[in-house]
Design an enzyme around this catalytic site. Structure first.
Site, PDB file in Angstrom:
ATOM      1  N   ARG A 179      -0.968  -5.868  -4.168  1.00 40.16           N
ATOM      2  CA  ARG A 179      -0.009  -4.873  -3.686  1.00 40.16           C
ATOM      3  C   ARG A 179       1.431  -5.371  -3.832  1.00 40.16           C
ATOM      4  O   ARG A 179       2.274  -5.172  -2.966  1.00 40.16           O
ATOM      5  CB  ARG A 179      -0.302  -4.483  -2.224  1.00 40.16           C
ATOM      6  CG  ARG A 179      -1.686  -3.888  -2.040  1.00 40.16           C
ATOM      7  CD  ARG A 179      -1.860  -2.585  -2.809  1.00 40.16           C
ATOM      8  NE  ARG A 179      -3.215  -2.073  -2.715  1.00 40.16           N
ATOM      9  CZ  ARG A 179      -4.188  -2.291  -3.610  1.00 40.16           C
ATOM     10  NH1 ARG A 179      -3.936  -3.008  -4.698  1.00 40.16           N
ATOM     11  NH2 ARG A 179      -5.393  -1.785  -3.435  1.00 40.16           N
ATOM     12  N   SER A 229      -4.064   3.554   2.873  1.00 39.71           N
ATOM     13  CA  SER A 229      -4.418   2.418   3.724  1.00 39.71           C
ATOM     14  C   SER A 229      -3.208   1.983   4.543  1.00 39.71           C
ATOM     15  O   SER A 229      -2.118   1.764   3.998  1.00 39.71           O
ATOM     16  CB  SER A 229      -4.910   1.246   2.866  1.00 39.71           C
ATOM     17  OG  SER A 229      -6.089   1.586   2.174  1.00 39.71           O
ATOM     18  N   GLU A 299       0.744  -1.891   4.996  1.00 44.97           N
ATOM     19  CA  GLU A 299       0.878  -1.536   3.586  1.00 44.97           C
ATOM     20  C   GLU A 299       1.836  -0.364   3.432  1.00 44.97           C
ATOM     21  O   GLU A 299       2.444  -0.182   2.387  1.00 44.97           O
ATOM     22  CB  GLU A 299      -0.490  -1.173   2.996  1.00 44.97           C
ATOM     23  CG  GLU A 299      -0.478  -0.987   1.504  1.00 44.97           C
ATOM     24  CD  GLU A 299      -1.869  -0.945   0.908  1.00 44.97           C
ATOM     25  OE1 GLU A 299      -2.148  -0.019   0.119  1.00 44.97           O
ATOM     26  OE2 GLU A 299      -2.683  -1.827   1.211  1.00 44.97           O
TER      27      GLU A 299
END
Length: 306
Positions: A179, A229, A299
């Protein structure tokens, strides 16, 4: 700082924008359906226009924000002062060049996956159903179902926020990690990305895409607004499993709730504010830390100026 109306007027006169809106609710442009008004939201006419908008904002000391699909973003309840640049649907041309599939930053990931299938090119099946655009997907090295952007993204043309010049990054320069990418560090804006794919039967490609989509529908709370998420995957753990273990499924603050379908998601069950979401994220982090000793890292990105 010059007035927003004069800055926007100059953008229009210079041909930098194809559309613009005053006091545009950010809730209309984020998958969370949360966020107050932007002073002005503009759609760049092309890559030159995007560079011009950013340069003009810097010259006039005007706060400037960049969004795409708004799928991993929490916009503030009070909105933002300054200019929001919305690239979703703009800079979205897809073509083949040098043996690679090349896409502008504003193309939706699902659209790109379908276009790759149409051209009998495989490798982007994992991205089908990710509710974001190419720019954001590269920025955060988006991934799902065993695939990530780092597996297929070979080259990126980016704009330097500081100088207004374009640069090309390839290979290790892209800095892909979990990420994360070189663009996560700030200073560079993705303009276009080139993907190295391989030939395959379009029907087989489509079957994989549909299988992934069915899995999303079965496991994820797609029926409610969310930003995907809520937390990154901690090393050696799964965030959703940890949250479940702590008995937090269904925990609610205002209109924000830990999804009863998938504990790794925070959803807007109706009228959620950014403050609700932030408070819920903090509560989940604290309880998981106390119970398991694991630190969860969000996130979801908070909206920040370029």
């Amino acid at each position: 700082m010059e007035t927003i109306s004069s800055i926007y007027g100059e953008m229009r006169s210079l041909g930098y924008v194809s559309a613009g809106y005053y006091d545009e609710p950010l809730a209309k442009h984020t998958t969370f359906r949360i966020g107050g008004p932007a002073d002005v939201m503009v759609v760049p006419a092309d890559a030159r226009g995007l560079a011009g908008i950013i340069s003009l904002c810097r010259e006039t000391d005007t706060p400037c924000y960049l969004i795409g699909g708004g799928s991993n973003l929490l916009a503030p309840d009070e909105g933002v002062r300054g200019v929001v640049i919305n690239t979703c649907g703009a800079l979205a041309e897809v073509s083949e060049r040098g043996g690679m599939l090349v896409s502008g930053c504003g193309a939706k990931l699902s659209t790109l996956a379908k276009e790759a299938q149409r051209r009998s090119l495989s490798g982007l099946e994992f991205s089908y159903g990710i509710p974001g655009c190419v720019g954001g997907g590269v920025y955060m090295n988006a991934g799902a179902y065993g695939g990530e952007m780092k597996d297929v993204c070979a080259e990126v043309v980016a704009l330097s926020v500081e100088t207004g010049e374009t640069v090309t990054l390839a290979g290790e320069e892209l800095g892909f990690g979990y990420r994360h990418s070189a663009f996560s560090e700030g200073g560079l804006v993705v303009l276009e990305a080139a993907f190295r794919l391989y030939s395959a039967n379009p029907e087989e490609i489509g079957a994989v895409m549909e299988k992934n989509m069915e899995a999303r529908r079965a496991k994820q709370p797609l029926e409610l607004p969310s930003a995907g998420s809520a937390f990154k995957r901690p090393e050696g753990h799964f965030a959703g499993a940890l949250i479940d273990e702590c008995g937090l499924r269904g925990l609610t603050v205002g209109g924000a709730q830990v999804s009863t379908k998938h504990a790794g998601f925070v959803v807007n069950i109706g009228g959620a504010t950014a403050a609700d979401v932030r408070a819920l994220l903090e509560e989940v982090k604290e309880r998981v830390l106390q119970r398991t000793g694991v630190v969860l890292e969000p996130e979801i990105r908070l909206m920040q100026a370029l």
